[in-house]
Design an enzyme around this catalytic site. Structure first.
Site, PDB file in Angstrom:
ATOM      1  N   HIS A  35       0.851  -1.185   0.000  1.00 40.98           N
ATOM      2  CA  HIS A  35       0.000   0.000   0.000  1.00 40.98           C
ATOM      3  C   HIS A  35       0.893   1.244   0.000  1.00 40.98           C
ATOM      4  O   HIS A  35       2.128   1.138  -0.077  1.00 40.98           O
ATOM      5  CB  HIS A  35      -0.955  -0.016   1.198  1.00 40.98           C
ATOM      6  CG  HIS A  35      -0.272  -0.271   2.512  1.00 40.98           C
ATOM      7  ND1 HIS A  35       0.614   0.617   3.075  1.00 40.98           N
ATOM      8  CD2 HIS A  35      -0.318  -1.330   3.366  1.00 40.98           C
ATOM      9  CE1 HIS A  35       1.063   0.144   4.215  1.00 40.98           C
ATOM     10  NE2 HIS A  35       0.529  -1.052   4.418  1.00 40.98           N
ATOM     11  N   GLY A  37       1.885   3.155   2.213  1.00 41.85           N
ATOM     12  CA  GLY A  37       2.929   3.175   3.251  1.00 41.85           C
ATOM     13  C   GLY A  37       4.201   2.524   2.719  1.00 41.85           C
ATOM     14  O   GLY A  37       5.301   3.079   2.833  1.00 41.85           O
ATOM     15  N   HIS A  38       4.043   1.336   2.103  1.00 40.86           N
ATOM     16  CA  HIS A  38       5.208   0.662   1.515  1.00 40.86           C
ATOM     17  C   HIS A  38       5.797   1.513   0.384  1.00 40.86           C
ATOM     18  O   HIS A  38       7.013   1.595   0.224  1.00 40.86           O
ATOM     19  CB  HIS A  38       4.810  -0.693   0.925  1.00 40.86           C
ATOM     20  CG  HIS A  38       4.294  -1.678   1.931  1.00 40.86           C
ATOM     21  ND1 HIS A  38       2.987  -2.102   1.944  1.00 40.86           N
ATOM     22  CD2 HIS A  38       4.918  -2.321   2.951  1.00 40.86           C
ATOM     23  CE1 HIS A  38       2.827  -2.974   2.933  1.00 40.86           C
ATOM     24  NE2 HIS A  38       3.978  -3.120   3.560  1.00 40.86           N
ATOM     25  N   GLN A  62       6.830 -15.668  12.169  1.00 40.15           N
ATOM     26  CA  GLN A  62       6.451 -14.537  13.027  1.00 40.15           C
ATOM     27  C   GLN A  62       4.955 -14.543  13.344  1.00 40.15           C
ATOM     28  O   GLN A  62       4.443 -13.604  13.946  1.00 40.15           O
ATOM     29  CB  GLN A  62       6.896 -13.201  12.416  1.00 40.15           C
ATOM     30  CG  GLN A  62       6.160 -12.754  11.165  1.00 40.15           C
ATOM     31  CD  GLN A  62       6.782 -11.496  10.568  1.00 40.15           C
ATOM     32  OE1 GLN A  62       7.860 -11.535   9.997  1.00 40.15           O
ATOM     33  NE2 GLN A  62       6.086 -10.367  10.694  1.00 40.15           N
ATOM     34  N   GLY A 151       8.763   1.101   8.338  1.00 40.22           N
ATOM     35  CA  GLY A 151       7.767   2.090   8.743  1.00 40.22           C
ATOM     36  C   GLY A 151       7.726   2.248  10.258  1.00 40.22           C
ATOM     37  O   GLY A 151       7.893   1.287  11.011  1.00 40.22           O
ATOM     38  N   GLN A 152       7.478   3.477  10.678  1.00 40.32           N
ATOM     39  CA  GLN A 152       7.353   3.805  12.110  1.00 40.32           C
ATOM     40  C   GLN A 152       6.060   3.213  12.697  1.00 40.32           C
ATOM     41  O   GLN A 152       5.903   3.130  13.900  1.00 40.32           O
ATOM     42  CB  GLN A 152       7.397   5.338  12.255  1.00 40.32           C
ATOM     43  CG  GLN A 152       7.147   5.888  13.626  1.00 40.32           C
ATOM     44  CD  GLN A 152       8.191   5.458  14.661  1.00 40.32           C
ATOM     45  OE1 GLN A 152       9.381   5.357  14.354  1.00 40.32           O
ATOM     46  NE2 GLN A 152       7.726   5.194  15.871  1.00 40.32           N
ATOM     47  N   LYS A 153       5.155   2.775  11.806  1.00 45.09           N
ATOM     48  CA  LYS A 153       3.892   2.230  12.321  1.00 45.09           C
ATOM     49  C   LYS A 153       4.158   1.031  13.223  1.00 45.09           C
ATOM     50  O   LYS A 153       3.528   0.863  14.253  1.00 45.09           O
ATOM     51  CB  LYS A 153       2.970   1.837  11.175  1.00 45.09           C
ATOM     52  CG  LYS A 153       1.677   1.294  11.710  1.00 45.09           C
ATOM     53  CD  LYS A 153       0.627   1.233  10.658  1.00 45.09           C
ATOM     54  CE  LYS A 153      -0.429   0.274  11.096  1.00 45.09           C
ATOM     55  NZ  LYS A 153       0.093  -1.097  11.086  1.00 45.09           N
TER      56      LYS A 153
END
Ligand code: PAF
Length: 281
Positions: A35, A37-38, A62, A151-153
């Site tokens: 998306h 963000g990526h 994971q 990402g900081q998310k």
């Protein structure tokens, strides 16, 4: 055309050739379902490095057995196209058999420090961060990038990866990039595809909680307990809050007094969909 490479020796050879020509390698590790963000990570890598490699690998180790590994969205060709649109040179998309050729049960794992595993998502996602750290280190060893973009998310993931790189002297620079949001404020996530329109509206309340905390802090209140408890009331009644915490960005320790750089992190379930979000004050 952005090529998909699935074999470890092929990506290694390809990167080696570029490096011999003096090119720098930027790397964006992902699990696909790409998306905006990526895309922001790809564009940042594109602006800073000669060659950009994106990995797409839904990493089985994971996910806990009760999590969404099987239903995690997989759309390799659509993702390849997104990579191409953003000037990515190669997509590394191995299978689990390629990544864990001796079986995933008995592999050597990276163990991230317990004090960080016990916090935030680590409390409910047992073993998750060891799985992340292990695959990220493997990917670093395979791709050997100069810089890697996250990402900081996934604030806790970013923190653990930065620490792993420092502790294990991994020769890569980790670049944390800002959260990208929909206009509504909803933080972009591959898991948003699980949400119905009605659930999306409920999900929006996570970012509203964070906004309220930020505005209370800006208005001069620094009492973490009071501000967080107040803001938590905004969360939709159907949302199940897992945590809402104020943490020191450098130690990940809980903080009682909010200050510039404090991380406010939230996780909540909307139906069965677990969402996370955060802000740094
Ligand atoms: O953030 C993700 O998408 C994943 O945790 C990562 C870093 C690609 C490792 O599988």
């Amino acid at each position: 055309m952005t090529q998909i490479i699935s074999e470890i020796n092929v990506i290694r050879e390809t990167v080696k050739n570029w490096k011999q020509q003096g090119k720098t390698i930027g790397f964006v590790p992902t699990m696909g379902a790409l998306h905006k963000g990526h895309e922001s990570l790809m564009l940042k890598a594109r602006s800073e490095c000669d060659i950009v490699v994106v990995s797409i690998f839904v990493n089985p180790i994971q996910f806990a057995p009760n999590e969404d590994f099987d239903k995690y969205p997989r759309q390799l060709e659509a993702d390849r196209q997104i990579c191409e649109n953003n000037g990515v040179d190669f997509v590394f998309a191995p299978t689990p058999q390629i990544m864990y050729s001796e079986g995933q049960e008995n592999i050597t794992k990276v163990v991230s420090p317990e004090i960080f595993q016990d916090k935030l998502c680590g409390k409910s996602r047992i073993g998750h961060f060891n799985g992340v750290a292990t695959v990220v280190l493997k990917l670093f060893n395979i791709v050997q990038p100069d810089k890697a973009y996250f990402g900081q998310k996934d604030a806790q993931q970013l923190f653990i990866i930065k620490k792993m790189v420092r502790d294990l002297d991994v020769p890569v620079e980790i670049i944390g990039c800002p959260i990208i949001r929909e206009e509504s404020g909803l933080a972009l996530s591959s898991r948003n595809t699980y949400l119905s329109e009605e659930q999306k509206i409920k999900a929006l309340t996570l970012s509203k909680v964070l906004k309220k905390i930020e505005s209370d802090y800006k208005a001069g209140n620094t009492n973490a307990k009071e501000i967080l408890e107040n803001a938590a009331d905004i969360l939709d009644n159907d949302a199940c809050l897992e945590y809402l915490e104020a943490l020191d960005t450098f130690s990940m320790g809980k903080t009682e007094i909010l200050k510039c750089d404090t991380l406010i992190a939230i996780a909540a379930k909307i139906g069965t969909v677990r969402l996370i979000d955060n802000i740094i004050l």
